[in-house]
Design an enzyme around this catalytic site. Structure first.
Site, PDB file in Angstrom:
ATOM      1  N   CYS A 102      -1.060   0.932  14.859  1.00 56.98           N
ATOM      2  CA  CYS A 102       0.373   0.291  14.499  1.00 56.98           C
ATOM      3  C   CYS A 102       0.306  -0.667  13.545  1.00 56.98           C
ATOM      4  O   CYS A 102       1.232  -0.974  12.741  1.00 56.98           O
ATOM      5  CB  CYS A 102       0.589  -0.473  15.772  1.00 56.98           C
TER       6      CYS A 102
ATOM      7  N   HIS B  58      10.212   0.605  16.250  1.00 60.26           N
ATOM      8  CA  HIS B  58       8.746   0.385  15.899  1.00 60.26           C
ATOM      9  C   HIS B  58       8.437   1.994  15.294  1.00 60.26           C
ATOM     10  O   HIS B  58       7.752   2.728  16.016  1.00 60.26           O
ATOM     11  CB  HIS B  58       7.822   0.312  17.058  1.00 60.26           C
TER      12      HIS B  58
ATOM     13  N   CYS C 272      -0.436  -6.108  17.517  1.00 65.17           N
ATOM     14  CA  CYS C 272      -1.558  -5.623  18.139  1.00 65.17           C
ATOM     15  C   CYS C 272      -1.640  -3.978  17.622  1.00 65.17           C
ATOM     16  O   CYS C 272      -0.837  -3.442  17.072  1.00 65.17           O
ATOM     17  CB  CYS C 272      -1.132  -5.641  19.563  1.00 65.17           C
TER      18      CYS C 272
END
Length: 385
Positions: free
Chosen positions: A89, A341, A371
């Protein structure tokens, strides 16, 4: 010591799954922001020394070094190379780090960094399944590793399990998460209505604004959702949205700023990355933030705004508990729960939003963290100029 400057930053609106960007090739999403970045800055694209883009699940339209493909799809000079980064991510935040490090080292003067992702076309973890199945391999990157099993046993390794572990460790209830999720949507809707995102976004066809924020959501609606993990506290309402989008930044040295007549908008003040428990996976922003602030000789009192990715509500809530940060300075325009996202693009999207909000409010320092798979977290501190 050399400096690395952010000259400009731009993003597409974030599209909802199967929304207005769902049918757009991810290279074309990337090309769109790359073209806009070149146009806005007026930089000679042939002077760019590398293009570093984040992207996960490199299969099908996202395979084959999409950074290079996106640059060429934008009609930009063939002599400019590109490379694609996968730090899960945090991929496009890491892309910014690599670009800045190239400039800080003195080996490069102009680098484009960003990310692109179409999760409608390529669902999360699709690439690993597609690669493994024809070979008869057990699904999952950890399965079958003797060294991994010796160290971590057969514990589940997935983001939902990690989010539940965080909620349990930090005593974060479902009510806490839903209140946070509602606030994310409310802040994002306010930001849209007040035009806070207008300057940082470039429309893609009919998609002119972020598709994720829900004006009609409520605690009552959230309460009706089933947990993702049986008996757990995490629901879809408290999780980041599956999304499509792209973002890009131009990173320049002092020499490039001078020679190309550029006007820098921010300076990279600090960059670092740290790791933690890969089973809990999503709590690494906590130690990574402490590490970054120590290295930068700063405290959170010095930070005007924070962007921390809302992968799941417990990620941010645990970080707030541990750091003692002021919630009114954190994700002030909502986060991934509301805005979405697009995995490989989110890091650059967060930095783009952080830069523009620092300018809007007159803040000086902004901190970004998120994260990442494997229990990792990048931290970037930028200084508005």
């Amino acid at each position: 010591m050399a400096d690395a400057y952010i000259v400009d930053a731009v993003r597409t609106p974030v599209g909802r799954r199967k929304g207005g960007l769902g049918g757009v090739h991810p290279a074309d999403l990337g090309a769109h922001v790359l073209s806009e970045l070149v146009e806005r800055t007026g930089v000679d694209p042939a002077a760019v020394e590398d293009v570093v883009l984040g992207c996960l699940d490199a299969v099908g339209p996202q395979a084959g070094d999409i950074a290079r493909t996106a640059w060429l799809a934008a009609g930009l000079p063939e002599e400019v190379p590109g490379t694609t980064v996968d730090r899960q991510c945090g991929s496009s935040q890491q892309a910014v780090h690599f670009a800045a490090q190239g400039v800080l080292s003195g080996t490069q003067d102009l680098v484009v960094a960003g990310g692109t992702q179409n999760m409608t076309m390529i669902p999360i973890a699709f690439a690993s399944r597609q690669a493994a199945e024809p070979l008869g391999l057990t699904e999952g990157p950890f399965a079958g590793s003797e060294g991994w099993r010796a160290r971590y046993g057969d514990q589940p390794v997935n983001q939902f399990h990690g989010a539940e572990l965080i909620a349990e460790k930090w005593g974060i209830t479902r009510d806490d998460q839903e209140a946070f999720a509602l606030r994310s949507h409310q802040r994002a809707v306010r930001a849209v209505d007040e035009g806070r995102f207008d300057r940082e976004t470039v429309a893609y066809g009919d998609v002119t604004t972020d598709e994720g924020p829900r004006r009609d959501t409520s605690l009552e609606k959230m309460a009706n959702l089933d947990p993702v993990v049986a008996g757990g506290t995490i629901t879809a309402a408290c999780s980041s949205q599956v999304s499509d989008g792209a973002a890009a930044l131009l990173i320049a040295s002092e020499r490039a700023v001078r020679e190309h007549g550029l006007t820098p908008r921010a300076r990279i003040h600090h960059l670092s990355v740290r790791g933690e428990d890969p089973i809990r996976m999503l709590s690494a922003p906590i130690p990574a933030t402490a590490y970054a602030l120590k290295k930068a000789a700063m405290s959170l009192d010095d930070i005007d705004l924070v962007e921390i990715n809302e992968a799941f509500a417990p990620v941010v809530l645990a970080w707030l508990k541990e750091t003692g940060a002021d919630p009114e300075r954190v994700n002030v325009n909502g986060g991934a729960i509301a805005l979405g996202h697009p995995l490989g693009a989110t890091g650059a999207r967060l930095m783009t939003t952080l830069l523009h909000e620092l300018e809007r409010t007159g803040g000086r320092f902004g901190l970004q963290t998120m994260c990442e798979g494997g229990g990792q977290a990048n931290v970037t501190i930028i200084e508005r100029l």
